[in-house]
Design a protein around this motif. Structure first.
Motif, PDB file in Angstrom:
ATOM      1  N   GLN A 132       0.882  -3.461  -0.432  1.00 48.57           N
ATOM      2  CA  GLN A 132       0.144  -4.359  -1.318  1.00 48.57           C
ATOM      3  C   GLN A 132      -1.304  -4.486  -0.867  1.00 48.57           C
ATOM      4  N   TYR A 133      -2.214  -4.326  -1.815  1.00 51.76           N
ATOM      5  CA  TYR A 133      -3.632  -4.528  -1.515  1.00 51.76           C
ATOM      6  C   TYR A 133      -3.877  -5.994  -1.166  1.00 51.76           C
ATOM      7  N   LEU A 134      -4.717  -6.233  -0.127  1.00 51.55           N
ATOM      8  CA  LEU A 134      -4.999  -7.595   0.318  1.00 51.55           C
ATOM      9  C   LEU A 134      -6.461  -7.997   0.156  1.00 51.55           C
ATOM     10  N   ASN A 135      -7.388  -7.124   0.586  1.00 51.15           N
ATOM     11  CA  ASN A 135      -8.788  -7.543   0.603  1.00 51.15           C
ATOM     12  C   ASN A 135      -9.661  -6.333   0.921  1.00 51.15           C
ATOM     13  N   GLN A 136     -10.966  -6.569   1.038  1.00 52.25           N
ATOM     14  CA  GLN A 136     -11.875  -5.498   1.418  1.00 52.25           C
ATOM     15  C   GLN A 136     -13.044  -6.057   2.212  1.00 52.25           C
ATOM     16  N   THR A 137     -13.684  -5.161   2.976  1.00 56.32           N
ATOM     17  CA  THR A 137     -14.946  -5.468   3.638  1.00 56.32           C
ATOM     18  C   THR A 137     -15.943  -4.396   3.199  1.00 56.32           C
ATOM     19  N   GLU A 138     -17.092  -4.396   3.805  1.00 56.30           N
ATOM     20  CA  GLU A 138     -18.079  -3.370   3.476  1.00 56.30           C
ATOM     21  C   GLU A 138     -17.584  -1.980   3.859  1.00 56.30           C
ATOM     22  N   ASP A 139     -16.742  -1.905   4.895  1.00 60.82           N
ATOM     23  CA  ASP A 139     -16.304  -0.604   5.409  1.00 60.82           C
ATOM     24  C   ASP A 139     -14.840  -0.273   5.141  1.00 60.82           C
ATOM     25  N   TYR A 140     -14.006  -1.294   4.904  1.00 63.22           N
ATOM     26  CA  TYR A 140     -12.563  -1.049   4.830  1.00 63.22           C
ATOM     27  C   TYR A 140     -11.929  -1.716   3.610  1.00 63.22           C
ATOM     28  N   TYR A 141     -10.814  -1.111   3.176  1.00 66.86           N
ATOM     29  CA  TYR A 141      -9.849  -1.787   2.319  1.00 66.86           C
ATOM     30  C   TYR A 141      -8.695  -2.222   3.213  1.00 66.86           C
ATOM     31  N   LEU A 142      -8.177  -3.428   2.985  1.00 65.02           N
ATOM     32  CA  LEU A 142      -7.069  -3.948   3.771  1.00 65.02           C
ATOM     33  C   LEU A 142      -5.830  -4.035   2.888  1.00 65.02           C
TER      34      LEU A 142
ATOM     35  N   THR B 271      -5.658   3.567   9.090  1.00 57.11           N
ATOM     36  CA  THR B 271      -5.256   3.094  10.411  1.00 57.11           C
ATOM     37  C   THR B 271      -4.178   2.036  10.237  1.00 57.11           C
ATOM     38  N   SER B 272      -3.029   2.232  10.874  1.00 56.53           N
ATOM     39  CA  SER B 272      -1.923   1.283  10.783  1.00 56.53           C
ATOM     40  C   SER B 272      -1.843   0.449  12.054  1.00 56.53           C
ATOM     41  N   ILE B 273      -1.693  -0.868  11.882  1.00 59.23           N
ATOM     42  CA  ILE B 273      -1.541  -1.781  13.011  1.00 59.23           C
ATOM     43  C   ILE B 273      -0.205  -2.499  12.837  1.00 59.23           C
ATOM     44  N   SER B 274       0.652  -2.399  13.834  1.00 60.75           N
ATOM     45  CA  SER B 274       2.003  -2.958  13.737  1.00 60.75           C
ATOM     46  C   SER B 274       2.055  -4.401  14.233  1.00 60.75           C
ATOM     47  N   PHE B 275       2.888  -5.199  13.552  1.00 62.02           N
ATOM     48  CA  PHE B 275       3.104  -6.597  13.929  1.00 62.02           C
ATOM     49  C   PHE B 275       4.591  -6.912  13.810  1.00 62.02           C
ATOM     50  N   ASP B 276       4.957  -8.115  14.236  1.00 54.49           N
ATOM     51  CA  ASP B 276       6.359  -8.533  14.155  1.00 54.49           C
ATOM     52  C   ASP B 276       6.740  -9.023  12.767  1.00 54.49           C
ATOM     53  N   ASN B 277       5.724  -9.359  11.955  1.00 54.51           N
ATOM     54  CA  ASN B 277       5.979  -9.862  10.608  1.00 54.51           C
ATOM     55  C   ASN B 277       5.091  -9.128   9.606  1.00 54.51           C
ATOM     56  N   THR B 278       5.285  -9.423   8.331  1.00 56.25           N
ATOM     57  CA  THR B 278       4.590  -8.684   7.274  1.00 56.25           C
ATOM     58  C   THR B 278       3.332  -9.416   6.820  1.00 56.25           C
ATOM     59  N   PRO B 279       2.171  -8.763   6.862  1.00 60.51           N
ATOM     60  CA  PRO B 279       0.925  -9.390   6.394  1.00 60.51           C
ATOM     61  C   PRO B 279       0.960  -9.615   4.882  1.00 60.51           C
ATOM     62  N   ILE B 280       0.562 -10.817   4.456  1.00 60.34           N
ATOM     63  CA  ILE B 280       0.488 -11.103   3.019  1.00 60.34           C
ATOM     64  C   ILE B 280      -0.911 -11.549   2.600  1.00 60.34           C
ATOM     65  N   SER B 281      -1.807 -11.734   3.572  1.00 56.44           N
ATOM     66  CA  SER B 281      -3.197 -12.070   3.266  1.00 56.44           C
ATOM     67  C   SER B 281      -4.032 -11.748   4.498  1.00 56.44           C
ATOM     68  N   ALA B 282      -5.268 -11.290   4.270  1.00 58.06           N
ATOM     69  CA  ALA B 282      -6.110 -10.921   5.413  1.00 58.06           C
ATOM     70  C   ALA B 282      -7.575 -10.879   5.002  1.00 58.06           C
ATOM     71  N   SER B 283      -8.440 -11.117   5.982  1.00 54.54           N
ATOM     72  CA  SER B 283      -9.886 -10.958   5.820  1.00 54.54           C
ATOM     73  C   SER B 283     -10.428 -10.371   7.113  1.00 54.54           C
ATOM     74  N   MET B 284     -11.582  -9.727   7.014  1.00 56.03           N
ATOM     75  CA  MET B 284     -12.152  -9.061   8.179  1.00 56.03           C
ATOM     76  C   MET B 284     -13.645  -9.327   8.245  1.00 56.03           C
TER      77      MET B 284
END
Length: 340
Positions: free
Chosen positions: A85-95, A113-126
Motif C-alpha cells: 500500500q502506498y503511504l507517502n512521498q518525499t522529494e527523493d522517495y516514495y514510501l 529498499t526494504s526495511i523489516s519490522f515486527d509489525n506492518t506499517p500503515i502510515s509514514a513520513s520522512m
C-alpha cells in the motif's frame, strides 16, 4: 361480551399496525434528493485512471494494478509489489507499506529498499534520513536511515478498528508530531529523541484514529471522527462533530459532517456559518474557485468560501467506489473529476 371481544380485536389490530409501522420506520433509509429546479446542470468526469482504487489514506491512494495517487494528484509510472500500500512521498522517495515491511522507492533510480519490522506499517513520513512510521498495532518508531536503526519507539493501546483516512506523522522544525490510532498526538523532540507532549484529541475507543493533521504557520489542526482541535502557542480549542472530512486554510476551517452539514469556523474553531443538506452523505471534499463536495447519490455541491450560496450539479451516476481527494482533482473508482 361481543363489545369486549370487538374491543380486544381492535386493540390487537392497532398494536399490530403500530408494531409494523415501527419496523417499517426502522428499516427506512433516507437519501439526498434535491428537487429538479435545484439542479443547475450536469458534470462529467474529465478522464479515467489506469486501474481502480483499492485503498485510500489521507495522503494517497493505491490502485489495483500497483500504481498509486499522491496527494498532489500525481500518478507515477511506478508499480508496487502485490499486497503493498502506498503511504507517502518525499522529494527523493516514495514510501509504501507491506506485511512487516517499509518499502522506499528512489524516485530517480526506481530502486527499492526494504526495511523489516515486527509489525506492518500503515502510515509514514520522512524528513531527511529520519522516518516516522505508524504500525497496525498502534505503536510507532522513528527510524534513522543513515544509521539503519530505530532511534525512538513507543507502544500505545491497541486500536483494532479505525477509520481508513489515517493521517501521516508531521515534521515541524525540531519536533515530530505522530497521530495515533487511539486519538492522540504524540510530540517527540527529534534532537534528543524524547517525548515532550501527549495531546488527547478524543478518548473514544473505536474508530478514533486521527484522520487529519496539518500545520500552517503557528497553527496546528487535527481531527478524529468525533472531534477537531486547533493548537496555537497560547491555547488549544476544540469542536465536537461527526467528522467526515476537513479543509484547513490559514484563517478558516471547513468541517464536513456525516449529517450532511458544512460548518465554517475561524482558526480558533469559533463557528461562523453552518449549512445543512438534508440526508446528504458526503464522500469527498476539495477546493478550487469554490468548495466542492461529492455526495454519494451522484451529486456535486459547490459552495462559496463564506457559505452564502450553493449550487448542485448531477454526476453521471451514484458513487459506490472508493474516493480520494487530491490537489484540484477527485478520484472516484477509476474515474477522475477535475476541480476548477
Amino acid at each position: 361480551m361481543p363489545n369486549n371481544s370487538l374491543k380486544k380485536t381492535i386493540t390487537s389490530l392497532l398494536c399490530f399496525l403500530l408494531f409494523a409501522l415501527i419496523l417499517s420506520s426502522c428499516g427506512s433509509k433516507y437519501y439526498f434528493e434535491p428537487k429538479a429546479e435545484e439542479i443547475k446542470g450536469k458534470v462529467s468526469f474529465s478522464s479515467s485512471l489506469p486501474s481502480p482504487i483499492v485503498s485510500i489514506l489521507r495522503d494517497g491512494a493505491t490502485l489495483k494494478n500497483g500504481q498509486f495517487i499522491t496527494k498532489y494528484s500525481e500518478i507515477p509510472d511506478v508499480y508496487l509489489p502485490q499486497n503493498t500500500q502506498y503511504l507517502n512521498q518525499t522529494e527523493d522517495y516514495y514510501l509504501a507499506g507491506a506485511y512487516q515491511t517499509l518499502l522506499l522507492i528512489d524516485k530517480e533510480s526506481n530502486t527499492q529498499t526494504s526495511i523489516s519490522f515486527d509489525n506492518t506499517p500503515i502510515s509514514a513520513s520522512m524528513n531527511g534520513a529520519l522516518i516516522a512510521i505508524i504500525f497496525d498495532d498502534n505503536s510507532f518508531v522513528l527510524y534513522d536511515l543513515n544509521q539503519g536503526r530505530v532511534t525512538y519507539k513507543q507502544d500505545s493501546t491497541l486500536a483494532p478498528t479505525n477509520n481508513t483516512l489515517i493521517a501521516a506523522p508531521y515534521f515541524l522544525s525540531d519536533i515530530v508530531i505522530v497521530p495515533t490510532l487511539d486519538g492522540k498526538l504524540v510530540i517527540v523532540d527529534k534532537n534528543n529523541m524524547q517525548m515532550i507532549r501527549n495531546i488527547v484529541v478524543n478518548g473514544d475507543k473505536y474508530f478514533n484514529n486521527v484522520i487529519f493533521l496539518e500545520a500552517i504557520g503557528n497553527r496546528m489542526v487535527a481531527a478524529t471522527p468525533k472531534r477537531i482541535i486547533s493548537v496555537s502557542p497560547n491555547v488549544i480549542s476544540t469542536f465536537n462533530a461527526n467528522v467526515k472530512d476537513i479543509l484547513f486554510f490559514e484563517d478558516r476551517i471547513f468541517i464536513f459532517t456525516n449529517e450532511g452539514e458544512v460548518i465554517l469556523t475561524d482558526q480558533d474553531l469559533n463557528e461562523k456559518k453552518r449549512v445543512k443538506f438534508p440526508f446528504a452523505h458526503f464522500t469527498a471534499a476539495n477546493h478550487g474557485r469554490n468548495i466542492v463536495i461529492l455526495e454519494t447519490q451522484g451529486y456535486l455541491i459547490a459552495l462559496d468560501d463564506e457559505l452564502q450560496s450553493s449550487a448542485i450539479f448531477a454526476l453521471p451516476d451514484a458513487i459506490t467506489s472508493p474516493t480520494f481527494s487530491g490537489m484540484r482533482q477527485i478520484f472516484i473508482g477509476n474515474r477522475i473529476l477535475k476541480v476548477e
